[in-house]
Design a protein around this motif. Structure first.
Motif, short mmCIF file in Angstrom:
data_model
loop_
_atom_site.label_atom_id
_atom_site.label_comp_id
_atom_site.label_asym_id
_atom_site.label_seq_id
_atom_site.Cartn_x
_atom_site.Cartn_y
_atom_site.Cartn_z
N HIS A 91 0.74 -1.22 -0.05
CA HIS A 91 0.11 0.09 0.04
C HIS A 91 0.75 1.25 -0.09
CE1 HIS A 91 -2.48 3.11 1.81
NE2 HIS A 91 -3.43 2.65 1.15
N CYS A 92 0.60 2.46 -0.84
CA CYS A 92 1.35 3.47 -0.79
C CYS A 92 1.90 4.02 0.30
CB CYS A 92 0.40 4.75 -1.89
SG CYS A 92 1.45 6.09 -2.00
N LEU A 93 3.31 4.14 0.17
CA LEU A 93 4.22 4.79 1.34
C LEU A 93 3.55 6.26 1.62
CD1 LEU A 93 6.53 3.96 3.33
CD2 LEU A 93 7.82 5.29 1.62
N GLY A 94 3.24 7.02 0.49
CA GLY A 94 3.02 8.33 0.33
C GLY A 94 1.58 8.66 0.60
N ALA A 95 0.71 7.71 0.78
CA ALA A 95 -0.54 8.08 0.68
C ALA A 95 -1.18 9.26 1.83
CB ALA A 95 -1.53 6.78 1.06
N PRO A 96 -0.70 9.24 3.01
CA PRO A 96 -0.90 10.47 3.82
C PRO A 96 -0.32 11.60 3.23
CG PRO A 96 -0.01 8.49 5.00
CD PRO A 96 0.13 8.22 3.79
N LEU A 97 0.75 11.71 2.77
CA LEU A 97 1.48 13.02 2.36
C LEU A 97 0.56 13.37 1.10
CD1 LEU A 97 3.80 14.97 2.06
CD2 LEU A 97 5.03 13.52 0.73
N ALA A 98 0.35 12.54 0.30
CA ALA A 98 -0.53 12.82 -0.96
C ALA A 98 -1.92 13.53 -0.76
CB ALA A 98 -0.81 11.68 -1.95
N ARG A 99 -2.52 12.70 0.29
CA ARG A 99 -3.73 13.37 0.90
C ARG A 99 -3.62 14.75 1.33
NH1 ARG A 99 -5.11 7.50 2.47
NH2 ARG A 99 -7.08 7.01 1.37
N LEU A 100 -2.71 14.94 2.06
CA LEU A 100 -2.45 16.24 2.79
C LEU A 100 -2.13 17.14 1.39
CD1 LEU A 100 -2.28 17.60 5.40
CD2 LEU A 100 -0.06 17.17 5.47
N GLU A 101 -1.25 16.70 0.62
CA GLU A 101 -0.94 17.67 -0.55
C GLU A 101 -2.02 18.25 -1.19
OE1 GLU A 101 3.64 16.60 -1.86
OE2 GLU A 101 2.07 15.27 -2.20
N SER A 102 -2.72 17.42 -1.48
CA SER A 102 -4.08 17.65 -2.63
C SER A 102 -5.03 18.48 -1.74
CB SER A 102 -4.53 16.13 -3.26
OG SER A 102 -4.66 15.24 -2.21
N GLN A 103 -5.24 18.08 -0.43
CA GLN A 103 -6.33 18.93 0.30
C GLN A 103 -5.86 20.33 0.25
OE1 GLN A 103 -6.53 17.04 4.27
NE2 GLN A 103 -7.18 14.95 3.36
N ILE A 104 -4.65 20.40 0.73
CA ILE A 104 -4.11 22.01 0.73
C ILE A 104 -4.17 22.41 -0.78
CG2 ILE A 104 -1.91 23.36 1.00
CD1 ILE A 104 -1.25 21.24 2.91
N ALA A 105 -3.90 21.99 -1.71
CA ALA A 105 -3.87 22.39 -3.10
C ALA A 105 -5.45 22.77 -3.50
CB ALA A 105 -3.24 21.60 -4.09
N PHE A 106 -6.32 21.68 -3.34
CA PHE A 106 -7.68 22.35 -3.84
C PHE A 106 -8.32 23.40 -2.78
CE2 PHE A 106 -7.19 18.34 -6.04
CZ PHE A 106 -7.81 18.78 -7.27
N THR A 107 -8.01 23.42 -1.56
CA THR A 107 -8.40 24.16 -0.64
C THR A 107 -8.12 25.82 -1.18
OG1 THR A 107 -8.61 22.60 1.16
CG2 THR A 107 -8.75 24.94 1.63
N LYS A 108 -6.70 25.85 -1.52
CA LYS A 108 -6.19 27.07 -1.72
C LYS A 108 -6.64 27.43 -3.31
CE LYS A 108 -3.85 28.29 1.75
NZ LYS A 108 -4.54 28.93 2.62
N LEU A 109 -6.62 26.63 -3.87
CA LEU A 109 -7.15 26.88 -5.44
C LEU A 109 -8.61 27.51 -5.38
CD1 LEU A 109 -6.23 23.74 -7.76
CD2 LEU A 109 -6.03 26.27 -8.17
N LEU A 110 -9.50 26.92 -4.53
CA LEU A 110 -11.07 27.12 -4.51
C LEU A 110 -10.86 28.59 -3.75
CD1 LEU A 110 -12.96 24.00 -4.33
CD2 LEU A 110 -12.27 25.14 -6.17
N GLU A 111 -10.31 28.68 -2.96
CA GLU A 111 -10.12 29.85 -2.08
C GLU A 111 -9.54 31.18 -2.81
OE1 GLU A 111 -8.60 28.58 2.15
OE2 GLU A 111 -7.59 30.02 1.17
#
Ligand code: HEM
Length: 193
Positions: A135-155
């Motif tokens: 199972h992907c080692l970076g899943a928590p990081l990828a989730r965090l990165e994309s949560q920040i990216a989409f939140t900022k984009l929409l803001e």
């Protein structure tokens, strides 16, 4: 990695370098594609994008749905360690099996209306990060990165729209966009695009 020890064993310089390259490759293209594919899905589904803008606390559920809806990794492979039967098919020890992640993530037995983007699905059984010991080692990081990216984009951008249709990369495993020109409008600067 430098200090990691396993029963007195240490990683060699070559092992550390190859692991760093793996992390860079595995962790870069994939998350980039999640952001590109996800943004495309949101622009294609304006009511969903509006819902996320109005309710930013949906972001965790939204990222899971974007991972499911247009999976950045479409294929994974396993080699059978012993003879097994899956879905009525016999697979012999040593045989290689390709798993279609994208298809599993649209399985109608698992997801109601699988072809519909629904950011409120909540906790999910998608397999976009694989399963089991790999199972992907970076899943928590990828989730965090994309949560920040989409939140900022929409803001930051109250309006996001295609300038021309996005073009997919020609790749069978990694699904992402080759080009994706988007017109944006910045907050507080009407007409500034
Ligand atoms: C949206 C982003 C990402 C997706 C969709 C993704 C997807 C995957 C998938 C499908 C696998 C194979 C799992 C399996 O065979 O069961 C995997 C493995 C792996 N991923 Fe990711 N990944 C992402 C981001 C990252 C990031 C950010 C990193 C590191 C910084 C990373 C590092 C790895 C590594 C090292 C493995 C191999 C794990 C192993 O074999 O034990 N990935 N990833």
């Amino acid at each position: 990695m430098i200090t990691a020890k396993d029963k007195g064993d240490r990683l060699t310089r070559e092992e550390i370098l190859s692991t760093l390259v793996l992390l860079l490759v595995a962790g870069n293209e994939t998350t980039k594609n999640l952001i590109g594919n996800g943004l495309r899905a949101l622009i294609d589904n304006p009511s969903q994008m509006r819902q996320l803008r109005e309710n930013p606390s949906l972001i965790e559920s939204a990222i899971e749905e974007l991972l499911r809806f247009d999976s950045p990794v479409q294929l994974d492979r396993r080699i059978a360690l012993e003879d097994v039967e899956i879905g009525g098919k016999r697979i012999k020890k040593g045989q290689s099996v390709l798993m279609l992640i994208g298809a599993a993530n649209r399985d109608p037995d698992e997801f109601a209306e699988p072809d519909t983007l629904d950011l409120t699905r909540g906790k999910q059984s998608h397999i976009s990060f694989g399963r089991g010991i790999h199972h992907c080692l970076g899943a928590p990081l990828a989730r965090l990165e994309s949560q920040i990216a989409f939140t900022k984009l929409l803001e930051r951008f109250p309006a996001l729209e295609f300038v021309q249709p996005p073009v997919n990369k020609d790749h069978i495993v990694l699904r992402g966009l080759e080009s994706f020109p988007v017109r944006v409008q910045r907050v507080g600067i009407p007409g500034d695009v």
